[in-house]
Design a protein around this motif. Structure first.
Motif, short mmCIF file in Angstrom:
data_model
loop_
_atom_site.label_atom_id
_atom_site.label_comp_id
_atom_site.label_asym_id
_atom_site.label_seq_id
_atom_site.Cartn_x
_atom_site.Cartn_y
_atom_site.Cartn_z
N HIS A 53 0.83 -1.22 0.00
CA HIS A 53 0.00 0.00 0.00
C HIS A 53 0.86 1.26 0.00
N GLU A 54 2.06 1.18 0.53
CA GLU A 54 2.96 2.35 0.55
C GLU A 54 3.53 2.65 -0.83
N ARG A 55 3.46 1.69 -1.75
CA ARG A 55 3.93 1.89 -3.13
C ARG A 55 2.80 2.29 -4.06
N GLY A 56 1.61 2.55 -3.50
CA GLY A 56 0.49 2.98 -4.32
C GLY A 56 -0.38 1.86 -4.84
N ILE A 57 -0.10 0.63 -4.44
CA ILE A 57 -0.95 -0.49 -4.84
C ILE A 57 -2.30 -0.31 -4.17
N GLN A 58 -3.38 -0.57 -4.91
CA GLN A 58 -4.73 -0.45 -4.36
C GLN A 58 -5.44 -1.79 -4.19
N VAL A 59 -5.06 -2.76 -5.00
CA VAL A 59 -5.64 -4.10 -4.95
C VAL A 59 -4.52 -5.09 -5.26
N ILE A 60 -4.56 -6.24 -4.58
CA ILE A 60 -3.59 -7.30 -4.86
C ILE A 60 -4.35 -8.51 -5.40
N VAL A 61 -3.92 -8.99 -6.57
CA VAL A 61 -4.42 -10.24 -7.14
C VAL A 61 -3.31 -11.26 -6.92
N ALA A 62 -3.62 -12.31 -6.15
CA ALA A 62 -2.61 -13.30 -5.79
C ALA A 62 -3.05 -14.68 -6.26
N GLY A 63 -2.21 -15.31 -7.07
CA GLY A 63 -2.53 -16.63 -7.58
C GLY A 63 -1.53 -17.66 -7.11
N ALA A 64 -2.05 -18.84 -6.77
CA ALA A 64 -1.17 -19.91 -6.33
C ALA A 64 -1.88 -21.24 -6.50
N GLY A 65 -1.07 -22.29 -6.70
CA GLY A 65 -1.60 -23.63 -6.82
C GLY A 65 -1.20 -24.47 -5.62
N GLY A 66 -1.67 -25.70 -5.61
CA GLY A 66 -1.34 -26.60 -4.50
C GLY A 66 -1.93 -26.09 -3.20
N ALA A 67 -1.09 -25.99 -2.17
CA ALA A 67 -1.55 -25.55 -0.85
C ALA A 67 -2.03 -24.10 -0.86
N ALA A 68 -1.55 -23.29 -1.79
CA ALA A 68 -2.07 -21.95 -2.10
C ALA A 68 -2.18 -21.02 -0.89
N SER A 98 -6.15 -25.96 -3.89
CA SER A 98 -5.96 -24.51 -4.08
C SER A 98 -7.24 -23.73 -3.83
N VAL A 99 -8.36 -24.23 -4.39
CA VAL A 99 -9.65 -23.54 -4.19
C VAL A 99 -9.96 -23.42 -2.70
N LEU A 100 -9.89 -24.52 -1.98
CA LEU A 100 -10.26 -24.51 -0.57
C LEU A 100 -9.28 -23.72 0.28
N SER A 101 -7.99 -23.75 -0.06
CA SER A 101 -7.01 -22.97 0.70
C SER A 101 -7.28 -21.48 0.61
N ILE A 102 -7.82 -21.04 -0.51
CA ILE A 102 -8.10 -19.61 -0.70
C ILE A 102 -9.51 -19.27 -0.22
N LEU A 103 -10.44 -20.13 -0.48
CA LEU A 103 -11.84 -19.86 -0.16
C LEU A 103 -12.14 -19.90 1.34
N GLN A 104 -11.56 -20.84 2.05
CA GLN A 104 -11.92 -21.09 3.45
C GLN A 104 -11.05 -20.28 4.42
N MET A 105 -11.11 -18.97 4.30
CA MET A 105 -10.33 -18.10 5.18
C MET A 105 -11.06 -17.87 6.49
#
Length: 161
Positions: A53-68, A98-105
């Motif tokens: 956020h200090e570099r002006g980023i407004q949104v983060i899109v993060a992609g990962a596979g496996g344990a994700a 990957s789906v469940l690692s990201i979805l089930q926060m």
């Protein structure tokens, strides 16, 4: 003008994540792209999450596979909205890990989650978040959505002949 970070766990995620990069650039949104592995570069992950956020980023899109763990860990460290892209990778259990690692926060650490390999939608959602406070981006999204509508109308005309 907004700025979106598109990060991924390894270069093997790039073919999927390229869709987010391309759609964001199509909306003339500045994109920062990086490899940030939750498991192999945890120090970089902590620095990235705490300081994006200090570099002006407004949104983060993060992609990962496996344990994700990348999207959730970034969300735990950053005050920014995070959109997780589950990636069906070679070490994946058909993508479900990957789906469940990201979805089930857990409560208090939200991650918006798109479909498996759905980086294009992640890019569109990031643009819509920026468009909520940037009229120029919002106008581009409206044009894009009208284009989607017109494709359906044209497709319908072709099949009705």
């Amino acid at each position: 003008m907004g700025k979106v970070a598109v990060i991924m766990g390894s270069t093997s995620d790039l073919p999927v994540m390229q869709d987010a990069i391309d759609i964001l650039k199509g909306f003339d949104i500045e994109v920062e792209v990086d490899i940030v592995s939750a498991h192999r570069t945890p120090e970089k992950l902590f620095d990235y999450g705490k300081n994006a956020h200090e570099r002006g980023i407004q949104v983060i899109v993060a992609g990962a596979g496996g344990a994700a763990h990348l999207p959730g860990m970034i969300a735990s460290l950053s005050p920014l909205p995070v959109i997780g892209v589950p990636v069906k990778s070679s070490n994946s259990i058909d993508g479900w890990d990957s789906v469940l690692s990201i979805l089930q926060m857990p409560g208090g650490v939200p991650v918006a989650t798109v479909a498996l390999n759905g980086a294009k939608n992640a890019g569109i959602l990031a643009a819509q978040i920026i468009g909520a406070s940037d009229k120029c981006t919002l106008d581009k999204i409206l044009v894009y959505k009208e284009g989607l509508k017109q494709k359906v109308i044209e497709g319908a005309k072709k099949v009705q002949k």
